[in-house]
Design an enzyme around this catalytic site. Structure first.
Site, PDB file in Angstrom:
ATOM      1  CG  HIS A  17      22.687  22.355 -17.036  1.00 12.85           C
ATOM      2  ND1 HIS A  17      23.429  21.150 -17.143  1.00 12.85           N
ATOM      3  CD2 HIS A  17      23.523  23.319 -16.637  1.00 12.85           C
ATOM      4  CE1 HIS A  17      24.746  21.560 -17.015  1.00 12.85           C
ATOM      5  NE2 HIS A  17      24.805  22.749 -16.628  1.00 12.85           N
ATOM      6  CE  LYS A  41      34.696  25.780 -17.529  1.00 13.73           C
ATOM      7  NZ  LYS A  41      33.340  25.546 -17.241  1.00 13.73           N
ATOM      8  NE  ARG A  90      26.596  25.525  -9.582  1.00 14.26           N
ATOM      9  CZ  ARG A  90      26.924  25.265 -10.737  1.00 14.26           C
ATOM     10  NH1 ARG A  90      27.285  23.734 -10.668  1.00 14.26           N
ATOM     11  NH2 ARG A  90      28.154  25.832 -11.207  1.00 14.26           N
ATOM     12  CB  SER A 128      28.732  19.298 -15.992  1.00 14.71           C
ATOM     13  OG  SER A 128      27.434  19.892 -16.695  1.00 14.71           O
TER      14      SER A 128
HETATM   15  P1  ADP Z   1      29.891  27.162 -17.737  1.00 21.85           P
HETATM   16  O1  ADP Z   1      31.014  26.239 -18.150  1.00 21.85           O
HETATM   17  O2  ADP Z   1      29.426  28.330 -18.440  1.00 21.85           O
HETATM   18  O3  ADP Z   1      29.735  27.477 -15.950  1.00 21.85           O
HETATM   19  P2  ADP Z   1      27.738  24.952 -16.709  1.00 21.85           P
HETATM   20  O4  ADP Z   1      27.294  23.867 -17.934  1.00 21.85           O
HETATM   21  O5  ADP Z   1      28.686  24.489 -15.971  1.00 21.85           O
HETATM   22  O6  ADP Z   1      28.678  26.142 -17.991  1.00 21.85           O
HETATM   23  O7  ADP Z   1      26.673  25.856 -16.411  1.00 21.85           O
HETATM   24  C1  ADP Z   1      25.943  26.638 -16.979  1.00 21.85           C
HETATM   25  C2  ADP Z   1      25.124  27.639 -16.237  1.00 21.85           C
HETATM   26  O8  ADP Z   1      24.227  26.865 -15.325  1.00 21.85           O
HETATM   27  C3  ADP Z   1      25.965  28.245 -15.164  1.00 21.85           C
HETATM   28  O9  ADP Z   1      25.385  29.744 -14.959  1.00 21.85           O
HETATM   29  C4  ADP Z   1      25.865  27.360 -13.999  1.00 21.85           C
HETATM   30  O10 ADP Z   1      25.985  28.381 -12.979  1.00 21.85           O
HETATM   31  C5  ADP Z   1      24.360  26.914 -13.839  1.00 21.85           C
HETATM   32  N1  ADP Z   1      24.151  25.615 -13.246  1.00 21.85           N
HETATM   33  C6  ADP Z   1      25.056  24.621 -13.530  1.00 21.85           C
HETATM   34  N2  ADP Z   1      24.244  23.585 -12.452  1.00 21.85           N
HETATM   35  C7  ADP Z   1      23.562  24.233 -11.928  1.00 21.85           C
HETATM   36  C8  ADP Z   1      22.517  23.842 -10.782  1.00 21.85           C
HETATM   37  N3  ADP Z   1      22.422  22.628 -10.329  1.00 21.85           N
HETATM   38  N4  ADP Z   1      21.601  24.696 -10.489  1.00 21.85           N
HETATM   39  C9  ADP Z   1      21.411  25.954 -11.007  1.00 21.85           C
HETATM   40  N5  ADP Z   1      22.380  26.402 -11.864  1.00 21.85           N
HETATM   41  C10 ADP Z   1      23.363  25.471 -12.214  1.00 21.85           C
END
Ligand code: ADP
Length: 162
Positions: A17, A41, A90, A128
């Site tokens: 992030h 979630k 990703r 996460s």
């Molecule tokens: P959500 O529940 O909205 O997917 P996340 O916190 O899991 O929320 O992810 C937020 C954004 O960050 C999403 O667009 C996800 O694809 C991106 N993201 C999460 N981890 C990574 C990573 N390691 N590299 C690039 N983008 C990421």
């Protein structure tokens, strides 16, 4: 002024992030990180905890603001008069969901566009969810999240500080 919103759950914030925040903040004048409050979630961290961790993680970026929101993302964007959403990609597994969400958002509000940043390869595996899974079994998460986040995650699983 060009502004964008990077929305997500950030439960908790990871190096993946932070990489997306750093890179997208360079593309705009102002970046708002939108922390989703109405999460189906059932998050590990409260929205305030997630906001505070993001604030700490981004304190050196001058043009980044952390704001929680509930309800529709497009309404949150509209209320800040922002027309650009940022999401991270990703792998191909992210693509289908992200495409569907971006298209849905555009149907709801055609003025809003989503731009995608491909992951830094170093963090392509990182989510996460896998941070939580590793931490739950007392695994080492120091490669995944900033130092100040590590013990906060273990604490949620009743694991003593490292
Ligand atoms: P959500 O529940 O909205 O997917 P996340 O916190 O899991 O929320 O992810 C937020 C954004 O960050 C999403 O667009 C996800 O694809 C991106 N993201 C999460 N981890 C990574 C990573 N390691 N590299 C690039 N983008 C990421």
């Amino acid at each position: 002024m060009r502004a964008a919103i990077y929305p997500g759950s950030f439960d908790p914030v990871t190096f993946g992030h932070i990489d997306v925040i750093e890179r997208s903040s360079k593309l705009v004048d102002q970046l708002i990180v939108g922390v989703l409050n109405n999460n189906t979630k059932s998050p590990l961290f409260s929205v305030d905890e997630r906001v505070n961790m993001l604030k700490e993680a981004t304190k050196d970026f001058g043009n980044v603001e952390i704001i929680s929101f509930s309800g529709l993302l497009v309404d949150f964007a509209q209320s800040h008069n922002i027309h650009i959403l940022v999401r991270g990609l990703r792998a191909i597994t992210d693509f289908e969901f992200e495409l569907q969400m971006a298209q849905t958002n555009r149907i709801i509000n055609p003025d809003i566009d989503t731009i995608f940043l491909t992951t830094n390869l170093q963090y392509a595996y990182l989510s996460s969810s896998n941070v939580k899974e590793v931490a739950m079994y007392n695994g080492d998460i120091s490669h995944f999240v900033p130092g100040f986040v590590i013990n906060k995650v273990y604490e949620k699983f009743g694991i003593p500080k490292r």
